[in-house]
Motif scaffolding. Sequence first.
Motif, PDB file in Angstrom:
ATOM      1  N   LEU A 136       0.849  -0.701  -0.235  1.00 34.11           N
ATOM      2  CA  LEU A 136      -0.110   0.001   0.192  1.00 34.11           C
ATOM      3  C   LEU A 136       0.673   1.045   0.191  1.00 34.11           C
ATOM      4  CD1 LEU A 136      -3.158   0.817   0.144  1.00 34.11           C
ATOM      5  CD2 LEU A 136      -2.958   0.480   2.967  1.00 34.11           C
ATOM      6  N   LYS A 137       0.395   2.050  -0.603  1.00 38.19           N
ATOM      7  CA  LYS A 137       1.282   3.567  -0.820  1.00 38.19           C
ATOM      8  C   LYS A 137       2.950   3.962  -1.256  1.00 38.19           C
ATOM      9  CE  LYS A 137      -1.310   5.514   2.915  1.00 38.19           C
ATOM     10  NZ  LYS A 137      -2.087   5.996   4.031  1.00 38.19           N
TER      11      LYS A 137
ATOM     12  N   LEU B 111      -9.941   5.908 -11.285  1.00 36.67           N
ATOM     13  CA  LEU B 111      -9.223   5.511 -10.167  1.00 36.67           C
ATOM     14  C   LEU B 111      -7.636   5.932 -11.174  1.00 36.67           C
ATOM     15  CD1 LEU B 111     -11.181   2.824  -9.871  1.00 36.67           C
ATOM     16  CD2 LEU B 111     -10.869   4.680  -8.286  1.00 36.67           C
ATOM     17  N   TYR B 112      -7.355   6.438 -12.158  1.00 40.22           N
ATOM     18  CA  TYR B 112      -5.592   6.160 -12.622  1.00 40.22           C
ATOM     19  C   TYR B 112      -5.439   7.606 -13.295  1.00 40.22           C
ATOM     20  CZ  TYR B 112      -6.005   1.307 -10.769  1.00 40.22           C
ATOM     21  OH  TYR B 112      -6.477   0.439 -10.051  1.00 40.22           O
TER      22      TYR B 112
ATOM     23  N   ARG C 224      -2.181   8.887 -11.840  1.00 44.99           N
ATOM     24  CA  ARG C 224      -1.287   7.475 -10.964  1.00 44.99           C
ATOM     25  C   ARG C 224      -0.673   6.525 -12.430  1.00 44.99           C
ATOM     26  NH1 ARG C 224      -3.612   3.915  -7.138  1.00 44.99           N
ATOM     27  NH2 ARG C 224      -5.262   3.517  -8.324  1.00 44.99           N
TER      28      ARG C 224
ATOM     29  N   PRO D 103       0.194   6.442  -6.431  1.00 44.56           N
ATOM     30  CA  PRO D 103       0.752   5.792  -4.824  1.00 44.56           C
ATOM     31  C   PRO D 103      -0.449   4.013  -5.208  1.00 44.56           C
ATOM     32  CG  PRO D 103      -0.500   6.889  -3.817  1.00 44.56           C
ATOM     33  CD  PRO D 103      -0.312   7.782  -5.482  1.00 44.56           C
ATOM     34  N   THR D 104      -0.250   3.078  -5.218  1.00 44.53           N
ATOM     35  CA  THR D 104      -1.107   1.710  -4.533  1.00 44.53           C
ATOM     36  C   THR D 104      -1.872   1.977  -4.072  1.00 44.53           C
ATOM     37  OG1 THR D 104       0.182   1.187  -3.232  1.00 44.53           O
ATOM     38  CG2 THR D 104       0.608   0.180  -5.838  1.00 44.53           C
ATOM     39  N   LYS D 105      -3.455   2.037  -3.925  1.00 47.12           N
ATOM     40  CA  LYS D 105      -4.536   2.248  -3.188  1.00 47.12           C
ATOM     41  C   LYS D 105      -5.106   1.180  -2.593  1.00 47.12           C
ATOM     42  CE  LYS D 105      -4.998   6.479  -4.514  1.00 47.12           C
ATOM     43  NZ  LYS D 105      -6.074   8.279  -5.035  1.00 47.12           N
ATOM     44  N   ILE D 106      -5.896   0.622  -2.143  1.00 43.38           N
ATOM     45  CA  ILE D 106      -6.977  -0.526  -1.483  1.00 43.38           C
ATOM     46  C   ILE D 106      -7.030  -0.831  -2.720  1.00 43.38           C
ATOM     47  CG2 ILE D 106      -8.293   0.508  -0.351  1.00 43.38           C
ATOM     48  CD1 ILE D 106      -6.272  -2.493   1.012  1.00 43.38           C
ATOM     49  N   THR D 107      -8.034   0.176  -3.372  1.00 42.41           N
ATOM     50  CA  THR D 107      -8.751   0.372  -4.365  1.00 42.41           C
ATOM     51  C   THR D 107      -8.245  -0.150  -5.873  1.00 42.41           C
ATOM     52  OG1 THR D 107      -8.550   2.323  -5.470  1.00 42.41           O
ATOM     53  CG2 THR D 107     -10.793   2.430  -3.935  1.00 42.41           C
ATOM     54  N   ASP D 108      -6.938  -0.789  -5.713  1.00 43.35           N
ATOM     55  CA  ASP D 108      -6.113  -1.237  -6.348  1.00 43.35           C
ATOM     56  C   ASP D 108      -6.110  -3.018  -6.579  1.00 43.35           C
ATOM     57  OD1 ASP D 108      -5.586   0.674  -7.923  1.00 43.35           O
ATOM     58  OD2 ASP D 108      -3.704   1.458  -6.529  1.00 43.35           O
TER      59      ASP D 108
END
Length: 152
Positions: free
Chosen positions: A50-51, A102-103, A106, A119-124
Amino acid sequence: WVLHLENITMSLTGQYECTFATYPYGTKAAKIQLAVKAEEERHYLKKAWLKQTLEIPCLEDATSENLSTYPLKWLVDENGRKEELVTKEPSCPPVYRNSSVLYRQRVLLGLNNTLKVFPTKITDDGRVFSCHVLYHPERVQKSSTTVRVFGK
């Protein structure tokens, strides 16, 4: 005896027969069924924190091939629909698509056409990213990567 085929297209799919005369046994024949596949897809799983920065290779086992000579695109599966993130034509800069909320800010196309998400998110978590490389108008090679996101 060998049959060499060049510039393979879907129209070459079918049964081929080689017939030749022998003495004293007569005519001999052999048949082979040729199936031309239009696309090939490989599936991968990628774990990320995450992140952090998530980096996904386009075609993991195609390191010897130079992907910069072929058009490619990165997509993400959003609610059953494939959303285009970035496209790359040979000798041109990448084109980023803004359709994916969403992207939008990012994603970045990295070295060797890897897709970088930061950054990576929980939704990924559970998302499927796919890379499509067009080798020939009738030949596409695809890789899809499912992402698993972990917290520290």
